[in-house]
Write a protein that holds these residues in place. Structure first.
Motif, PDB file in Angstrom:
ATOM      1  N   THR A   3       0.841  -1.201   0.000  1.00 46.36           N
ATOM      2  CA  THR A   3       0.000   0.000   0.000  1.00 46.36           C
ATOM      3  C   THR A   3       0.873   1.247   0.000  1.00 46.36           C
ATOM      4  O   THR A   3       0.623   2.207  -0.727  1.00 46.36           O
ATOM      5  N   GLN A 212     -12.301  10.325   0.182  1.00 46.99           N
ATOM      6  CA  GLN A 212     -12.225   9.074  -0.576  1.00 46.99           C
ATOM      7  C   GLN A 212     -11.179   8.143   0.045  1.00 46.99           C
ATOM      8  O   GLN A 212     -11.382   6.946   0.139  1.00 46.99           O
ATOM      9  N   VAL A 215     -12.406   6.427   3.298  1.00 47.55           N
ATOM     10  CA  VAL A 215     -13.340   5.300   3.234  1.00 47.55           C
ATOM     11  C   VAL A 215     -12.655   4.040   2.701  1.00 47.55           C
ATOM     12  O   VAL A 215     -13.287   3.013   2.537  1.00 47.55           O
ATOM     13  N   PRO A 217      -9.697   1.033   3.205  1.00 42.50           N
ATOM     14  CA  PRO A 217      -9.138   0.383   4.396  1.00 42.50           C
ATOM     15  C   PRO A 217      -7.682   0.756   4.653  1.00 42.50           C
ATOM     16  O   PRO A 217      -6.992   0.091   5.416  1.00 42.50           O
ATOM     17  N   LYS A 370      -9.314   9.316  10.802  1.00 37.59           N
ATOM     18  CA  LYS A 370      -9.895   8.912   9.515  1.00 37.59           C
ATOM     19  C   LYS A 370     -11.409   9.125   9.574  1.00 37.59           C
ATOM     20  O   LYS A 370     -12.181   8.296   9.190  1.00 37.59           O
ATOM     21  N   GLN A 371     -11.819  10.194  10.175  1.00 39.46           N
ATOM     22  CA  GLN A 371     -13.239  10.448  10.380  1.00 39.46           C
ATOM     23  C   GLN A 371     -13.525  11.898  10.071  1.00 39.46           C
ATOM     24  O   GLN A 371     -12.616  12.701   9.966  1.00 39.46           O
ATOM     25  N   VAL A 372     -14.812  12.201   9.964  1.00 35.68           N
ATOM     26  CA  VAL A 372     -15.150  13.611   9.728  1.00 35.68           C
ATOM     27  C   VAL A 372     -15.623  14.271  11.016  1.00 35.68           C
ATOM     28  O   VAL A 372     -15.977  13.589  11.942  1.00 35.68           O
TER      29      VAL A 372
ATOM     30  N   LYS B  51     -22.568   8.768   6.052  1.00 36.99           N
ATOM     31  CA  LYS B  51     -21.209   8.849   6.603  1.00 36.99           C
ATOM     32  C   LYS B  51     -21.029   7.885   7.764  1.00 36.99           C
ATOM     33  O   LYS B  51     -19.931   7.370   7.985  1.00 36.99           O
ATOM     34  N   ILE B  54     -20.622   4.357   6.178  1.00 40.46           N
ATOM     35  CA  ILE B  54     -19.344   4.066   5.511  1.00 40.46           C
ATOM     36  C   ILE B  54     -18.165   4.168   6.481  1.00 40.46           C
ATOM     37  O   ILE B  54     -17.012   4.058   6.084  1.00 40.46           O
ATOM     38  N   GLY B  55     -18.466   4.396   7.752  1.00 39.55           N
ATOM     39  CA  GLY B  55     -17.419   4.303   8.769  1.00 39.55           C
ATOM     40  C   GLY B  55     -16.552   5.530   8.945  1.00 39.55           C
ATOM     41  O   GLY B  55     -15.469   5.436   9.513  1.00 39.55           O
ATOM     42  N   ILE B  56     -17.000   6.701   8.503  1.00 40.26           N
ATOM     43  CA  ILE B  56     -16.163   7.877   8.760  1.00 40.26           C
ATOM     44  C   ILE B  56     -16.824   8.821   9.761  1.00 40.26           C
ATOM     45  O   ILE B  56     -16.340   9.922   9.995  1.00 40.26           O
ATOM     46  N   THR B  75     -15.132  -0.256  11.933  1.00 41.64           N
ATOM     47  CA  THR B  75     -15.210   0.592  10.738  1.00 41.64           C
ATOM     48  C   THR B  75     -14.185   0.194   9.673  1.00 41.64           C
ATOM     49  O   THR B  75     -14.479   0.259   8.487  1.00 41.64           O
ATOM     50  N   GLU B  76     -13.000  -0.226  10.118  1.00 41.58           N
ATOM     51  CA  GLU B  76     -11.989  -0.562   9.115  1.00 41.58           C
ATOM     52  C   GLU B  76     -12.376  -1.828   8.336  1.00 41.58           C
ATOM     53  O   GLU B  76     -12.045  -1.969   7.157  1.00 41.58           O
ATOM     54  N   LYS B  79     -14.849  -0.760   5.774  1.00 43.66           N
ATOM     55  CA  LYS B  79     -14.214  -0.096   4.638  1.00 43.66           C
ATOM     56  C   LYS B  79     -13.660  -1.079   3.606  1.00 43.66           C
ATOM     57  O   LYS B  79     -13.579  -0.766   2.421  1.00 43.66           O
ATOM     58  N   LYS B  80     -13.254  -2.252   4.086  1.00 47.57           N
ATOM     59  CA  LYS B  80     -12.736  -3.244   3.139  1.00 47.57           C
ATOM     60  C   LYS B  80     -13.833  -3.777   2.233  1.00 47.57           C
ATOM     61  O   LYS B  80     -13.566  -4.290   1.148  1.00 47.57           O
ATOM     62  N   TYR B  84     -17.295   3.642  -2.288  1.00 46.78           N
ATOM     63  CA  TYR B  84     -17.985   4.892  -1.981  1.00 46.78           C
ATOM     64  C   TYR B  84     -17.684   5.913  -3.051  1.00 46.78           C
ATOM     65  O   TYR B  84     -16.557   6.064  -3.504  1.00 46.78           O
ATOM     66  N   ILE B 107      -4.465   0.672  -3.200  1.00 39.39           N
ATOM     67  CA  ILE B 107      -4.704   0.836  -1.766  1.00 39.39           C
ATOM     68  C   ILE B 107      -5.821  -0.086  -1.272  1.00 39.39           C
ATOM     69  O   ILE B 107      -5.968  -0.278  -0.076  1.00 39.39           O
ATOM     70  N   TYR B 108      -6.577  -0.693  -2.193  1.00 35.25           N
ATOM     71  CA  TYR B 108      -7.521  -1.724  -1.754  1.00 35.25           C
ATOM     72  C   TYR B 108      -6.863  -3.098  -1.740  1.00 35.25           C
ATOM     73  O   TYR B 108      -7.523  -4.108  -1.537  1.00 35.25           O
ATOM     74  N   GLY B 109      -5.562  -3.097  -2.023  1.00 34.76           N
ATOM     75  CA  GLY B 109      -4.818  -4.342  -1.873  1.00 34.76           C
ATOM     76  C   GLY B 109      -4.819  -5.246  -3.092  1.00 34.76           C
ATOM     77  O   GLY B 109      -4.442  -6.414  -2.995  1.00 34.76           O
TER      78      GLY B 109
END
Lengths: 372, 248
Positions: A3, A212, A215, A217, A370-372, B51, B54-56, B75-76, B79-80, B84, B107-109
């Protein structure tokens, strides 16, 4: 790990695609390093002097010639009216007035003593002060000349002369550039480290791409490393460019080891990058980040011993400089470049900067959400 | 929708900002593979709810599970499993189409080989082959939205969240965009979409309508029209939205 590679690839692409960043990183340091040390030094040249000569003797002419010949003064007015000279001060044409009274030569020879009047415009304090000091020393010198002219038989010298000859260590010729260039390089590295990092992250906030990212991982430390590493590399590149410029343009070859310089810079960059990151966590717009960074840098520079010596500061200010990473770096640069200090001599600086790096980055990671 | 596997479950989900209750105890379920329309006027609380899902954003109260994971503590993991696409265009404009796909795939692996294969397929499906190495900033809005969507589902998420994906897009492109949504839905991806276009609401399997932070109606478009004695979703929406007291 994978990553992180994708993140780094993206950051480097973006940085090298942005021509203004490239200019900031590569062209600005070169120009600043060339221009600033030459312009911003303490050596006062071109002190404008107005001479009021009521005597018009050979001595008075000799004295004036000696003053002008020193190279520090520029004769703007040679008159026999003090009023006229004062007027030129009022119009800011002159910085210093020297008034040579009538019968200067005669009294000097007859009575072995004569009086001169120096009037100094102190609006520009430094210039006035230095100009006055130079002038006094020139007059003193002139005094010597006159004495040796007249006291030709010093069988028994009535006045034993003690002459103090200063000897300057490490920077024998008191070269201001040698003093300023390493310091200015520090400022540049600090700017790259804190400004650019903060702006880069806040820009992602502004544009919305960070949402973006948030959201996905992606791991917090990956994201942060992905932001820090590129600017860490850029900071070291700026240092290399800076050292090259100072060598080519000013002939400054560090007495100490380059390895020590780069090693310390690497740690210092960690600290300022952490600071940049921290600032970005608390700003939502690039404007805020800019303002924040600008304020910090101002304090860091003015309290960092670049222009004014820390030793000359009041006690409370000295304590403040203990919390200023820039002060440590400026000190280290001068120690290594001018004096040739090694790792052992700067060990306390290294510990201090390491602590800054840990604290700033720790806070930055802690406050990054990592949040708003 | 016979074998209803639940992928999103919300129970009294609430979000407060001081005294203001943006999302007021909403309860709903979303089934696997369906297109779930999440409707509401501006300020009704849709984006806030999304929001959280989607875990933020952390909820102030209630329970919710997305793809089987808790919105408070996992939340993580959420996200996997989700994709979004936000209201605001959020691909990197200073990267090319290909570079954006590569980055988000990375970044999504996804590994490099998979990314390459997927890129080729994606470019072909969208007909973007000729533009692959152009900066995203040079693309027209409709193209960008299609690209955003395709990137959001690149890693085969279970659920994809779309926040007003077609805002400002022309009708033809909007139609094409919905073709992409259908295609993903057919492959079993659950679509959670907010929109202000009522014709799009008609395309959804089920629709919820939020008014002032609460879900006032939730059913298939057909049933909603029956329930409100309306001819179109537009009319249904108007009847409900008129009751709203707060506005942006």
């Amino acid at each position: 790990m994978k990553t992180l590679l994708f993140l780094l690839e993206k950051e480097f692409r973006q940085i090298f695609r942005n021509s203004s960043i490239i200019r900031i990183i590569f062209v600005m340091p070169i120009i600043q390093l060339i221009v600033l040390p030459i312009a911003a030094d303490y050596e006062v040249k071109n002190v404008n002097i107005a001479v009021v000569d009521h005597d018009h003797s050979s001595y008075s002419r000799q004295l004036v010639q000696k003053i002008i010949g020193s190279g520090y003064f520029r004769l703007v007015e040679n008159t026999d009216s003090y009023k006229k000279a004062l007027k030129s001060v009022e119009q800011n044409d002159s910085d210093v007035i020297i008034e040579i009274p009538a019968h200067f030569e005669r009294t000097l020879i007859k009575e072995n003593e004569a009086k001169l009047l120096l009037a100094i415009n102190a609006v520009n304090g430094t210039k006035g002060n230095m100009g006055g000091a130079y002038l006094s020393s020139i007059i003193k010198d002139f005094n010597q000349d006159v004495r040796t002219d007249w006291v030709t038989f010093p069988r028994m010298n009535p006045m034993p002369l003690l002459d103090i000859v200063p000897r300057f260590w490490y920077n024998t010729r008191m070269n201001y550039q040698l003093f300023m260039v390493p310091g200015i390089l520090v400022i540049l590295v600090t700017m790259v480290g804190s400004f650019l990092t903060a702006l880069n992250i806040v820009k992602e906030k502004e544009v919305g791409t960070i949402e973006q990212i948030n959201v996905t991982p992606i791991k917090k430390h990956h994201f942060i490393l992905g932001k820090l590493i590129p600017f860490w590399v850029l900071g070291l590149i700026v240092t290399a460019i800076g050292l090259t410029v100072s060598r080519v343009v000013f002939g400054i070859v560090p007495v100490g080891s380059l390895l020590v310089i780069f090693g310390f810079t690497a740690i210092f960059l960690l600290a300022v990058l952490g600071l940049g990151l921290l600032m970005s966590n608390f700003s939502d717009t690039q404007q805020q980040a800019m303002f924040f960074a600008f304020f910090m840098i101002m304090v860091f520079v003015l309290m960092g011993g670049l222009y004014t010596s820390i030793d000359g500061m009041p006690e409370w200010a000295k304590i403040m400089t203990k919390f200023n990473p820039v002060a440590y770096f400026i000190d280290v640069m001068r120690l290594v470049v001018i004096k040739g200090s090694g790792i052992y001599e700067i060990r306390n600086h290294i510990f201090a900067i390491l602590s800054f790096a840990i604290v700033f980055n720790g806070l930055a990671i802690w406050t990054y959400k990592k949040q708003v | 929708m016979e074998n209803k596997e639940i992928v999103i479950q919300a129970q009294g989900l609430t979000k407060r900002f001081g005294d203001f209750i943006a999302t007021n105890a909403i309860t709903f379920e979303v089934y696997k593979g369906e297109i779930f329309g999440f409707l509401g006027a501006n300020g009704a609380g849709k984006t806030t709810a999304m929001k959280i899902l989607i875990g933020i954003s952390k909820p102030s109260g209630g329970e919710a599970k997305v793809a089987g994971f808790d919105v408070y503590s996992e939340t993580e993991d959420i996200k996997k499993n989700i994709g979004y696409m936000s209201q605001k265009f959020s691909l990197y404009e200073d990267l090319t189409i290909r570079e954006n796909i590569r980055f988000f795939g990375g970044i999504y692996g996804l590994d490099r080989k998979t990314i390459k294969e997927k890129t080729d397929v994606l470019l072909k499906t969208l007909g973007f082959e000729a533009e692959a190495d152009k900066l995203v900033s040079s693309l027209p809005l409709g193209w960008r939205q299609k690209l955003s969507f395709s990137i959001a589902i690149l890693h085969n998420p279970k659920i994809v969240f779309l926040d007003e994906p077609t805002g400002g897009v022309d009708p033809v492109t909007r139609r094409q965009f919905w073709d992409l949504i259908y295609e993903a839905s057919n492959r079993g991806v659950t679509i959670f979409v907010t929109t202000h276009y009522m014709d799009e609401a008609e395309y959804c399997n089920r629709v919820s309508i939020m008014v002032d932070g609460k879900i006032e109606a939730l059913d298939t478009p057909q049933n909603l029209k029956k329930q409100f004695h309306a001819d179109s979703m537009d009319e249904v929406f108007h009847q409900l939205a008129r009751k709203a007291k707060r506005s942006e």
